[in-house]
Design an enzyme around this catalytic site. Structure first.
Site, PDB file in Angstrom:
ATOM      1  N   LYS A 126      22.400  77.494  34.887  1.00 60.05           N
ATOM      2  CA  LYS A 126      21.643  78.685  34.472  1.00 60.05           C
ATOM      3  C   LYS A 126      21.538  78.667  32.958  1.00 60.05           C
ATOM      4  CE  LYS A 126      19.950  82.566  36.320  1.00 60.05           C
ATOM      5  NZ  LYS A 126      19.499  82.892  37.673  1.00 60.05           N
ATOM      6  N   ASP A 166      13.846  83.702  35.606  1.00 62.37           N
ATOM      7  CA  ASP A 166      14.791  84.740  36.029  1.00 62.37           C
ATOM      8  C   ASP A 166      14.325  85.986  35.267  1.00 62.37           C
ATOM      9  OD1 ASP A 166      17.520  85.283  37.483  1.00 62.37           O
ATOM     10  OD2 ASP A 166      17.845  86.116  35.524  1.00 62.37           O
TER      11      ASP A 166
HETATM   12  N1  LIG Z   1      13.084  85.578  39.971  1.00 62.64           N
HETATM   13  C1  LIG Z   1      13.793  84.931  40.880  1.00 62.64           C
HETATM   14  O1  LIG Z   1      13.308  84.017  41.539  1.00 62.64           O
HETATM   15  C2  LIG Z   1      15.198  85.324  41.156  1.00 62.64           C
HETATM   16  C3  LIG Z   1      15.785  86.426  40.584  1.00 62.64           C
HETATM   17  N2  LIG Z   1      17.025  86.809  40.975  1.00 62.64           N
HETATM   18  C4  LIG Z   1      17.670  87.995  40.401  1.00 62.64           C
HETATM   19  O2  LIG Z   1      16.909  89.156  40.706  1.00 62.64           O
HETATM   20  C5  LIG Z   1      17.092  90.149  39.680  1.00 62.64           C
HETATM   21  C6  LIG Z   1      15.730  90.561  39.155  1.00 62.64           C
HETATM   22  O3  LIG Z   1      15.068  89.426  38.623  1.00 62.64           O
HETATM   23  P1  LIG Z   1      13.482  89.328  38.456  1.00 62.64           P
HETATM   24  O4  LIG Z   1      12.816  90.281  39.366  1.00 62.64           O
HETATM   25  O5  LIG Z   1      13.138  87.903  38.490  1.00 62.64           O
HETATM   26  O6  LIG Z   1      13.322  89.813  36.948  1.00 62.64           O
HETATM   27  P2  LIG Z   1      12.107  90.568  36.262  1.00 62.64           P
HETATM   28  O7  LIG Z   1      12.240  90.350  34.817  1.00 62.64           O
HETATM   29  O8  LIG Z   1      10.823  90.213  36.919  1.00 62.64           O
HETATM   30  O9  LIG Z   1      12.424  92.071  36.632  1.00 62.64           O
HETATM   31  C7  LIG Z   1      13.640  92.695  36.350  1.00 62.64           C
HETATM   32  C8  LIG Z   1      13.491  94.113  36.740  1.00 62.64           C
HETATM   33  O10 LIG Z   1      14.728  94.788  36.679  1.00 62.64           O
HETATM   34  C9  LIG Z   1      14.564  95.971  35.934  1.00 62.64           C
HETATM   35  N3  LIG Z   1      15.807  96.286  35.279  1.00 62.64           N
HETATM   36  C10 LIG Z   1      16.479  95.542  34.382  1.00 62.64           C
HETATM   37  N4  LIG Z   1      17.564  96.198  33.989  1.00 62.64           N
HETATM   38  C11 LIG Z   1      17.573  97.355  34.684  1.00 62.64           C
HETATM   39  C12 LIG Z   1      18.432  98.453  34.756  1.00 62.64           C
HETATM   40  N5  LIG Z   1      19.520  98.491  33.979  1.00 62.64           N
HETATM   41  N6  LIG Z   1      18.136  99.472  35.602  1.00 62.64           N
HETATM   42  C13 LIG Z   1      17.040  99.430  36.375  1.00 62.64           C
HETATM   43  N7  LIG Z   1      16.179  98.411  36.345  1.00 62.64           N
HETATM   44  C14 LIG Z   1      16.447  97.408  35.505  1.00 62.64           C
HETATM   45  C15 LIG Z   1      13.478  95.654  34.947  1.00 62.64           C
HETATM   46  O11 LIG Z   1      12.860  96.834  34.480  1.00 62.64           O
HETATM   47  C16 LIG Z   1      12.536  94.847  35.818  1.00 62.64           C
HETATM   48  O12 LIG Z   1      11.724  95.682  36.575  1.00 62.64           O
HETATM   49  C17 LIG Z   1      18.035  89.493  38.663  1.00 62.64           C
HETATM   50  O13 LIG Z   1      19.367  89.817  39.013  1.00 62.64           O
HETATM   51  C18 LIG Z   1      17.809  88.010  38.896  1.00 62.64           C
HETATM   52  O14 LIG Z   1      18.893  87.239  38.449  1.00 62.64           O
HETATM   53  C19 LIG Z   1      17.706  86.151  41.949  1.00 62.64           C
HETATM   54  C20 LIG Z   1      17.183  85.054  42.553  1.00 62.64           C
HETATM   55  C21 LIG Z   1      15.930  84.498  42.123  1.00 62.64           C
HETATM   56  O1  LIG Z   2      14.247  78.889  41.174  1.00 59.95           O
HETATM   57  C1  LIG Z   2      15.225  78.576  40.533  1.00 59.95           C
HETATM   58  O2  LIG Z   2      15.499  77.451  40.171  1.00 59.95           O
HETATM   59  C2  LIG Z   2      16.236  79.600  40.084  1.00 59.95           C
HETATM   60  C3  LIG Z   2      16.217  80.913  40.745  1.00 59.95           C
HETATM   61  C4  LIG Z   2      17.336  81.703  40.169  1.00 59.95           C
HETATM   62  O3  LIG Z   2      17.482  81.780  38.971  1.00 59.95           O
HETATM   63  C5  LIG Z   2      18.317  82.325  41.043  1.00 59.95           C
HETATM   64  O4  LIG Z   2      18.396  81.955  42.212  1.00 59.95           O
HETATM   65  O5  LIG Z   2      19.061  83.191  40.565  1.00 59.95           O
END
Ligand SMILES: NC(=O)C1=CN([C@@H]2O[C@H](COP(=O)(O)OP(=O)(O)OC[C@H]3O[C@@H](n4cnc5c(N)ncnc54)[C@H](O)[C@@H]3O)[C@@H](O)[C@H]2O)C=CC1
Ligand SMILES: O=C(O)CCC(=O)C(=O)O
Length: 446
Positions: A126, A166
């Site tokens: 990461k 992420d």
């Molecule tokens: N994008 C991906 O493929 C993956 C993401 N994740 C996890 O999912 C979660 C969200 O990631 P994404 O949707 O990709 O990010 P993103 O940047 O698209 O969205 C993050 C969202 O969380 C909100 N947020 C952040 N801090 C907050 C808080 N303190 N209270 C309420 N809302 C808050 C933001 O406003 C935003 O809407 C993270 O934990 C990330 O590590 C896990 C697996 C894969």
């Molecule tokens: O698609 C990837 O390689 C990473 C996705 C990711 O950051 C996660 O699973 O938390």
């Protein structure tokens, strides 16, 4: 906790002072591994657990760039290459002001087990930066990404380390990062990053995959009780990539999704979220969630601050950030009749909240299993890149669905085998661990 595991936990805390999220992630895994250590002392003898708690490599670097007013800005960049027993390091990049080594290490550590669970040939890593993209112009984001890649490029490669998105890193950032990698190396090496644009090596379904997968996982958990997502009242936190596509999949399976949030507050929409409006505000305009209620009207309302978990619902999909769901929130959810919690985010439930859900017999899908669909589809993107092919939406979606069903079934079967039926936390950690541990033994002390 068993004595050798407790000793290791103390050693990890001592060697990594102040890294509270990393401590939390390690503690959860070590607790879950107790029955494995009893049955397989060879993992202790080979130092597997100790090696798995120490990243193979940690890279920290300066990221200098110039903002729109001509001022020099300095951020800190990270890439933690945690474990390569199963394949090249794989995992996203997070750009958020809260980022420090402890967050990247917890995410990298979780990624190792998650990636193993997908059944795909990928190790875990990461990275990220304390850069805050909020309020920055496209030009500033591009210059930051170019500077970040100017250091990172020497550490990554399709057979070495494959970053993706992420929090704070989406299609725009991956585009700028890929452009700079190509320029520096003079190679169109598609497999070096995933989450790319569809016309230059990206995969259909990758954008949707994490959110879709978290709902597929919830659906499988509910299936063990003769239920499904159909008719459920769903609470989602966040309004980013994972939240939006979890909501889309839940709605397509007949559920009503009534909440979304950002760091300023949350919206409740009893008629079900209007996802076109949410996408316009969040994906296109990069605006605040409060605008949703203003523009939607009807029975929707915005609540400043507060917790989305105060709203009654039957399925919860925390999809914002780590530790956003604490013990008070868990108690409220349980009191309000929640049946299933499927973690779209990484470690969104505190340890206490997780214990409360498990003790109450709530179906609880930990992030390393429930949100594995994103990285699994990244591995499918790598497959397409390696064969210079691009698959249809339906074919890729079917592959994702099969992978998520397999992750669910393996967690369940492993939990049964190790005496904790229905406990997906134990199942996910043990199933992921065994695969990595066996590969490490085969590869010697490295
Ligand atoms: N994008 C991906 O493929 C993956 C993401 N994740 C996890 O999912 C979660 C969200 O990631 P994404 O949707 O990709 O990010 P993103 O940047 O698209 O969205 C993050 C969202 O969380 C909100 N947020 C952040 N801090 C907050 C808080 N303190 N209270 C309420 N809302 C808050 C933001 O406003 C935003 O809407 C993270 O934990 C990330 O590590 C896990 C697996 C894969
Ligand atoms: O698609 C990837 O390689 C990473 C996705 C990711 O950051 C996660 O699973 O938390």
């Amino acid at each position: 906790m068993e004595a050798s595991l407790e000793k290791l936990r103390e050693e990890v805390l001592h060697r990594n002072p102040g890294e509270t999220e990393f401590h939390q992630a390690v503690t959860e895994v070590l607790e879950a591994l107790e029955p494995v250590v009893d049955r397989h002392p060879e993992y202790v003898e080979h130092g597997i657990l100790r090696r798995m708690c120490e990243p193979e490599r940690q890279i920290i670097f300066r990221v200098p760039w110039v903002d729109d007013s001509g001022e020099v800005q300095i951020n800190r960049g990270f890439r933690v290459e945690f474990n390569s027993a199963l394949g090249p390091y794989k995992g996203g990049l997070r750009f958020h002001p809260s980022v420090y080594l402890g967050i990247i290490k917890f995410l990298g550590f979780e990624q190792v087990y998650k990636n193993a669970l997908t059944g795909m040939p990928i190790g875990g890593g990461k990275g990220g930066s304390d850069f805050n993209p909020a309020g920055r112009s496209d030009g500033e984001v591009m210059r930051f990404c170019q500077s970040f890649m100017t250091e990172l490029y020497r550490h990554i490669g399709e057979y070495t380390d494959v970053p993706a998105g992420d929090v704070g890193v989406g299609a725009r950032e991956i585009g700028y990062l890929f452009g700079q990698y190509k320029r520096l190396t003079n190679r169109f090496e598609a497999g070096v990053l995933t989450g790319k644009g569809l016309t230059w090596g990206g995969s259909l379904v990758r954008t949707e995959a994490t959110g879709y997968g978290a709902v597929m996982f919830a659906n499988s958990m509910l299936g063990t009780k003769g239920e499904s997502m159909d008719g459920q009242k769903v609470l989602i936190s966040g309004s980013g990539n994972v939240a939006i596509y979890a909501a889309a999949k839940a709605q397509s399976l007949g559920a009503t999704v009534v909440t979304a949030s950002d760091s300023s507050g949350y919206v409740v929409d009893e008629d079900g979220l209007d996802l076109d409006l949410l996408k316009q505000i969040k994906e296109v305009e990069r605006g605040r969630i409060s605008e949703y209620a203003q523009r939607r009207g009807g029975r929707s309302r915005y609540v400043e601050g507060g917790s989305v978990w105060d709203v009654p619902g039957t399925v919860a999909i925390p999809s914002a950030t780590q530790n956003e769901l604490d013990d008070a929130a868990a108690r409220t959810l349980i009191k309000n009749g929640v049946k299933a919690v499927s973690e779209g985010a990484n470690m969104p439930s505190t340890q206490k909240a997780t214990e409360l859900f498990l003790d109450a017999g709530i179906l609880f899908g930990p992030g390393k299993a429930a949100n594995a669909g994103g990285v699994a589809t990244s591995a499918l993107e790598m497959q397409q890149n390696a064969s210079r092919d691009s698959w249809t939406f339906d074919y890729t979606h079917d592959r994702l669905e099969a992978i998520m069903a397999d992750v669910h079934d393996r967690c369940m079967a492993t939990a049964d085998e190790y005496g904790a039926p229905g406990n997906y936390v134990v199942g996910a950690n043990i199933a992921g661990f065994l695969k990595v541990a066996d590969a490490m033994i085969a590869q010697g002390i490295v």
